[in-house]
Design a protein around this motif. Structure first.
Motif, PDB file in Angstrom:
ATOM      1  N   GLN A  99       6.464  29.552  25.565  1.00  0.00           N
ATOM      2  CA  GLN A  99       6.187  30.751  25.647  1.00  0.00           C
ATOM      3  C   GLN A  99       5.406  31.736  26.608  1.00  0.00           C
ATOM      4  O   GLN A  99       5.996  32.808  26.968  1.00  0.00           O
ATOM      5  CB  GLN A  99       5.449  31.119  24.101  1.00  0.00           C
ATOM      6  CG  GLN A  99       5.263  32.405  23.705  1.00  0.00           C
ATOM      7  CD  GLN A  99       4.327  32.673  22.417  1.00  0.00           C
ATOM      8  OE1 GLN A  99       3.443  31.984  22.087  1.00  0.00           O
ATOM      9  NE2 GLN A  99       4.739  34.017  21.813  1.00  0.00           N
TER      10      GLN A  99
ATOM     11  N   VAL B  77       9.054  23.416  32.785  1.00  0.00           N
ATOM     12  CA  VAL B  77       9.339  24.381  33.921  1.00  0.00           C
ATOM     13  C   VAL B  77       9.732  23.550  34.974  1.00  0.00           C
ATOM     14  O   VAL B  77       8.971  22.770  35.559  1.00  0.00           O
ATOM     15  CB  VAL B  77       8.231  25.223  34.228  1.00  0.00           C
ATOM     16  CG1 VAL B  77       8.516  26.213  35.293  1.00  0.00           C
ATOM     17  CG2 VAL B  77       7.924  26.504  32.912  1.00  0.00           C
TER      18      VAL B  77
ATOM     19  N   TYR C 104       5.753  34.593  31.812  1.00  0.00           N
ATOM     20  CA  TYR C 104       5.621  34.566  33.054  1.00  0.00           C
ATOM     21  C   TYR C 104       6.726  34.643  34.256  1.00  0.00           C
ATOM     22  O   TYR C 104       6.776  35.578  35.119  1.00  0.00           O
ATOM     23  CB  TYR C 104       4.558  33.362  33.489  1.00  0.00           C
ATOM     24  CG  TYR C 104       3.848  33.477  35.039  1.00  0.00           C
ATOM     25  CD1 TYR C 104       2.771  34.258  35.077  1.00  0.00           C
ATOM     26  CD2 TYR C 104       4.252  32.481  35.981  1.00  0.00           C
ATOM     27  CE1 TYR C 104       2.153  34.192  36.340  1.00  0.00           C
ATOM     28  CE2 TYR C 104       3.792  32.595  37.191  1.00  0.00           C
ATOM     29  CZ  TYR C 104       2.716  33.365  37.483  1.00  0.00           C
ATOM     30  OH  TYR C 104       2.136  33.318  38.596  1.00  0.00           O
ATOM     31  N   TYR C 105       7.576  33.565  33.938  1.00  0.00           N
ATOM     32  CA  TYR C 105       8.659  33.577  35.079  1.00  0.00           C
ATOM     33  C   TYR C 105       9.804  34.278  34.480  1.00  0.00           C
ATOM     34  O   TYR C 105      10.679  34.757  35.629  1.00  0.00           O
ATOM     35  CB  TYR C 105       9.300  31.938  35.102  1.00  0.00           C
ATOM     36  CG  TYR C 105       7.967  30.895  35.737  1.00  0.00           C
ATOM     37  CD1 TYR C 105       7.593  31.054  36.940  1.00  0.00           C
ATOM     38  CD2 TYR C 105       7.197  30.272  34.773  1.00  0.00           C
ATOM     39  CE1 TYR C 105       6.723  30.217  37.496  1.00  0.00           C
ATOM     40  CE2 TYR C 105       6.174  29.182  35.263  1.00  0.00           C
ATOM     41  CZ  TYR C 105       6.070  29.521  36.550  1.00  0.00           C
ATOM     42  OH  TYR C 105       4.912  28.690  37.342  1.00  0.00           O
ATOM     43  N   GLU C 106      10.287  34.524  33.471  1.00  0.00           N
ATOM     44  CA  GLU C 106      11.310  35.349  33.023  1.00  0.00           C
ATOM     45  C   GLU C 106      11.242  36.830  33.139  1.00  0.00           C
ATOM     46  O   GLU C 106      11.875  37.481  33.413  1.00  0.00           O
ATOM     47  CB  GLU C 106      12.095  34.725  31.857  1.00  0.00           C
ATOM     48  CG  GLU C 106      12.416  33.387  31.975  1.00  0.00           C
ATOM     49  CD  GLU C 106      13.202  32.826  30.655  1.00  0.00           C
ATOM     50  OE1 GLU C 106      13.264  33.760  29.872  1.00  0.00           O
ATOM     51  OE2 GLU C 106      13.764  31.784  30.738  1.00  0.00           O
ATOM     52  N   GLN C 107       9.999  37.244  32.584  1.00  0.00           N
ATOM     53  CA  GLN C 107       9.723  38.564  32.458  1.00  0.00           C
ATOM     54  C   GLN C 107       8.755  39.154  33.543  1.00  0.00           C
ATOM     55  O   GLN C 107       8.682  40.274  33.589  1.00  0.00           O
ATOM     56  CB  GLN C 107       9.215  38.894  31.017  1.00  0.00           C
ATOM     57  CG  GLN C 107      10.226  38.421  29.834  1.00  0.00           C
ATOM     58  CD  GLN C 107       9.501  38.827  28.434  1.00  0.00           C
ATOM     59  OE1 GLN C 107       9.050  39.884  28.158  1.00  0.00           O
ATOM     60  NE2 GLN C 107      10.193  38.228  27.455  1.00  0.00           N
ATOM     61  N   GLY C 108       8.350  38.165  34.256  1.00  0.00           N
ATOM     62  CA  GLY C 108       7.419  38.541  35.379  1.00  0.00           C
ATOM     63  C   GLY C 108       5.956  39.286  34.928  1.00  0.00           C
ATOM     64  O   GLY C 108       5.304  39.885  35.811  1.00  0.00           O
TER      65      GLY C 108
ATOM     66  N   ARG D 144       8.044  31.718  29.787  1.00  0.00           N
ATOM     67  CA  ARG D 144       8.828  32.633  29.611  1.00  0.00           C
ATOM     68  C   ARG D 144       8.358  34.031  30.061  1.00  0.00           C
ATOM     69  O   ARG D 144       9.080  34.676  30.624  1.00  0.00           O
ATOM     70  CB  ARG D 144       9.561  32.683  28.286  1.00  0.00           C
ATOM     71  CG  ARG D 144      10.486  31.627  28.013  1.00  0.00           C
ATOM     72  CD  ARG D 144      11.194  31.866  26.849  1.00  0.00           C
ATOM     73  NE  ARG D 144      12.057  30.520  26.401  1.00  0.00           N
ATOM     74  CZ  ARG D 144      13.272  30.248  26.936  1.00  0.00           C
ATOM     75  NH1 ARG D 144      13.553  30.947  27.797  1.00  0.00           N
ATOM     76  NH2 ARG D 144      13.985  29.288  26.627  1.00  0.00           N
TER      77      ARG D 144
END
Length: 334
Positions: A21, A60, A26-30, A24
């Protein structure tokens, strides 16, 4: 002493879900770690630990796509395919256009020339669109007793007016505080006998002698299929009849307006008897013969030049390099 007990399977599963969670967000939504902590009601150190756990446990995977790494790989393939060659492959942004490729390649060529050049040297230049771009990318630097020598003639009706060729050669010379030896003869003679007579003139023999004793050669390959056709094709130097003869005789490109076939051979092509450029064996004999190429329309011409070993150094963008290597793949056995 405090002992660390292994996490039980249910707790390990919950930890993994929470780590995913956080990852996601951090890496996908920035989101930043502070924003994630606020959204999930966690402390910032807890978020950092969950991100570390996600990476450490394989939840990851971080992959770095290094464009320079791809360029170095292409250089290795070119050296393997052409052991005589010292290639420099220039990275270009994915999806970028050929104008940018040319700009990047020209900048690399300008830098290489500046690094190669030494006092007292002679540099043979074959004019054209690519060399014009290299000249514009040069960084001023004065080097004593250098001479730039034009490798092929440029006399035709349009370029007497435009100054394209003269401006290109003089730009190189001025950049390095060097001398310039122009070659004011026709690019193509109407009659081979006229060329032979002109080649006996002392002034012409002087320029040819400078060409033959050049320390560095810099040129591109010409092609009528390039997105921006080579200057010799676009500026009225060749007529429809000339182009037909070249096609019928199997010419795929030119260097300094001397044409060659797909296997790199140039002997016996009829238009070469009227061309003002040097015998292409010069590109084979001068150790610092630098060919600068960019654009998919030049792939066939570059492939032929490589087949004939008509260079010792190559500066090329990575997309064109990939296409040349693909064209060079040996045929699969039947």
């Amino acid at each position: 002493m405090t002992s660390l007990n292994p996490v039980s399977p249910p707790n390990a599963h919950a930890l993994a879900l929470q780590a995913v969670q956080v990852a996601r967000l951090y890496y996908e939504q920035g989101l930043t770690t502070d924003a994630i902590a606020s959204e999930l009601g966690l402390s910032r150190p807890k978020v950092s630990r969950l991100l570390s756990h996600a990476r450490r446990s394989g939840l990851v995977e971080i992959r770095i796509h290094d464009p320079e790494g791809q360029a170095r790989g292409l250089e290795a393939q070119l050296r393997l395919r052409y052991p005589f060659l010292h290639p420099q492959v220039v990275s270009v942004p994915p999806g970028s256009g050929e104008d940018l490729w040319t700009e990047r390649v020209a900048t690399a060529a300008a830098s290489l020339l500046s690094n190669l050049l030494r006092p007292g040297q002679r540099v043979g230049l074959a004019w054209g669109n690519t060399m014009n771009a290299v000249g514009r990318a040069l960084t001023p630097r004065v080097i004593s007793d250098v001479t730039f020598v034009q490798l092929n003639g440029s006399a035709n009706d349009s370029d007497f007016v435009s100054g394209f060729v003269t401006d290109t050669i003089l730009r190189f010379a001025r950049n390095f505080g060097a001398g310039a030896q122009l070659f004011p003869v026709p690019t193509f003679f109407d009659d081979p006998a006229t060329k032979q007579a002109m080649w006996r003139e002392r002034s012409v023999k002087h320029v040819i002698g400078l060409q033959e004793h050049a320390d560095i050669l810099m040129y591109s390959v010409g092609s009528h299929t390039a997105r921006t056709p080579s200057h010799v094709y676009s500026a009225g130097y060749l007529g429809t009849g000339d182009l037909k003869v070249l096609a019928d005789e199997g010419a795929v490109g030119d260097i300094a307006t001397v044409f060659y076939r797909a296997d790199g051979s140039w002997q016996g092509l009829s238009l070469n008897a009227r061309a003002s450029g040097p015998d292409l064996s010069l590109m084979q004999s001068v150790q610092e013969s630098v060919c600068v190429v960019s654009g998919l329309g030049k792939v066939t011409a570059l492939h032929g030049a490589l087949a004939g070993r008509l260079m010792h150094r190559l500066i090329v963008d990575e997309v064109t390099a990939q296409a040349v290597l693909a064209l060079s793949e040996p045929a699969a056995p039947l």
